[in-house]
Design a protein around this motif. Sequence first.
Motif, PDB file in Angstrom:
ATOM      1  N   ALA A 189       0.816  -1.213   0.000  1.00  0.00           N
ATOM      2  CA  ALA A 189       0.000   0.000   0.000  1.00  0.00           C
ATOM      3  C   ALA A 189       0.852   1.268   0.000  1.00  0.00           C
ATOM      4  O   ALA A 189       0.388   2.331  -0.421  1.00  0.00           O
ATOM      5  CB  ALA A 189      -0.927   0.009   1.205  1.00  0.00           C
ATOM      6  N   SER A 190       2.102   1.170   0.462  1.00  0.00           N
ATOM      7  CA  SER A 190       2.970   2.351   0.553  1.00  0.00           C
ATOM      8  C   SER A 190       4.001   2.412  -0.562  1.00  0.00           C
ATOM      9  O   SER A 190       4.934   3.211  -0.499  1.00  0.00           O
ATOM     10  CB  SER A 190       3.675   2.371   1.914  1.00  0.00           C
ATOM     11  OG  SER A 190       4.436   1.180   2.107  1.00  0.00           O
ATOM     12  N   GLY A 191       3.834   1.557  -1.569  1.00  0.00           N
ATOM     13  CA  GLY A 191       4.741   1.599  -2.709  1.00  0.00           C
ATOM     14  C   GLY A 191       5.999   0.791  -2.535  1.00  0.00           C
ATOM     15  O   GLY A 191       6.928   0.896  -3.350  1.00  0.00           O
ATOM     16  N   GLY A 192       6.068  -0.053  -1.516  1.00  0.00           N
ATOM     17  CA  GLY A 192       7.271  -0.845  -1.275  1.00  0.00           C
ATOM     18  C   GLY A 192       7.080  -2.313  -1.555  1.00  0.00           C
ATOM     19  O   GLY A 192       7.743  -3.157  -0.923  1.00  0.00           O
ATOM     20  N   HIS A 193       6.189  -2.643  -2.468  1.00  0.00           N
ATOM     21  CA  HIS A 193       5.924  -4.052  -2.781  1.00  0.00           C
ATOM     22  C   HIS A 193       7.210  -4.777  -3.166  1.00  0.00           C
ATOM     23  O   HIS A 193       7.996  -4.294  -3.979  1.00  0.00           O
ATOM     24  CB  HIS A 193       4.910  -4.157  -3.919  1.00  0.00           C
ATOM     25  CG  HIS A 193       4.639  -5.568  -4.343  1.00  0.00           C
ATOM     26  ND1 HIS A 193       4.029  -6.469  -3.520  1.00  0.00           N
ATOM     27  CD2 HIS A 193       4.925  -6.228  -5.506  1.00  0.00           C
ATOM     28  CE1 HIS A 193       3.925  -7.639  -4.154  1.00  0.00           C
ATOM     29  NE2 HIS A 193       4.465  -7.511  -5.353  1.00  0.00           N
ATOM     30  N   GLY A 194       7.406  -5.943  -2.553  1.00  0.00           N
ATOM     31  CA  GLY A 194       8.588  -6.735  -2.844  1.00  0.00           C
ATOM     32  C   GLY A 194       9.715  -6.530  -1.852  1.00  0.00           C
ATOM     33  O   GLY A 194      10.675  -7.312  -1.840  1.00  0.00           O
TER      34      GLY A 194
END
Length: 395
Positions: free
Chosen positions: A129-134
């Motif tokens: 959700a905060s753009g840090g997927h992975g």
Amino acid sequence: MRRHPEAKGELPISALAEEIDTATDEGEPIRAVVAVAANPVLSAPDGDRLDKALGSLDFMVSVDPYLNETSRHAHVVLPPPPPAQSPHHDFAFNTLAVRNQVRYTRPAVPLEPGRMAETEILARLVLAASGGHGADPAAVDAMVIDRTLGKAVGEPHSPVHGRDPKALAALLTGENGPERRLDMMLRLGPYGDGFGADPDGLTLQKLLAHPHGIDLGPLRPRLPQPLRTRSGKVELLPDPIAADLPRLRAALDERPGGLVLVGRRHLRSNNSWLHNVPALTGGSNRCTLHLHPEDAERLGVRDGEPVRVKGAGGEVTAPAEVTDAVRRGVVSLPHGWGHDRPGTRTRHAATDPGANVNQLLDGGLLDPLSGNAVLNGFPVEVAPLTATAAESAGL
């Protein structure tokens, strides 16, 4: 769109349906939802509207062990491990305890290879959700520890006031990020060791050495240290409540003259969660309408027979339970029931679905201070069902 007030940065659940299905000039409606152990289709007012709204979403994620009335709308369901494979420390219910105690238990059974702990599931959702997927989910725990210690060293009442946050973080113990966070909270708490300030205080290692828990003695006063009011005092009559008193006085003169409905909880039932567990259903844990013997006689209602309950939002049917446990003029129906919607996988709950009490509300009766729905003390009509109507209702 109604302008609901915020409480601690949160909006009331009564706002969710309209936030999804109503577009305004101020912005687009909600198109994605993350639900964690929540079943608002049964627990929120006017569940039918919310049910339709959830079905219109572009994307929904549910962290839930069941495919229930709400999670059936999710595009992705992430089931957490069962309790035997999960650690446990009681945060919420310790605030209601009548004696101070503390206990932590590690999982009794290890996770299968490739299965994620609930803490990792939630951390990965935070990252996504905060753009840090992975990214490594441990980064979420590290961020929380860094921010919490950074705030604690600047707090005058804190046992670590003025110390170096990085040095404190290096002292934390635990097998993983969540355990390190627990160690931090224990040490900063009122019974903690204060990172060495009180050698006899609590730490994670001390809890692990006492697997059956530690008795910390009777409750004790802590004021004024926990207060976060602007005045630094217990504000018994803050301005918003004082300003609402005239409306409250007027409401006392406008009380309905007929029956009013209140909710109730069962000892073996927690919201809608436990109705799919056979050992916890049956007996007194049933969805019945309590009503006083005098009201039952006046209405022509017999114990055990089905009745129709009608409110501003709709009507439900339930078996009557005549009892003097409620006052005259008051009827009671437990919340969390209504397991009769299609597309779920709660087989045992569906055998005795009960009635969804919140469907009696139209969602329009709200507390003006919090925006929360008025779930108790609202007017209803009660009448016995005819034999034909009861048969068609499955009662």
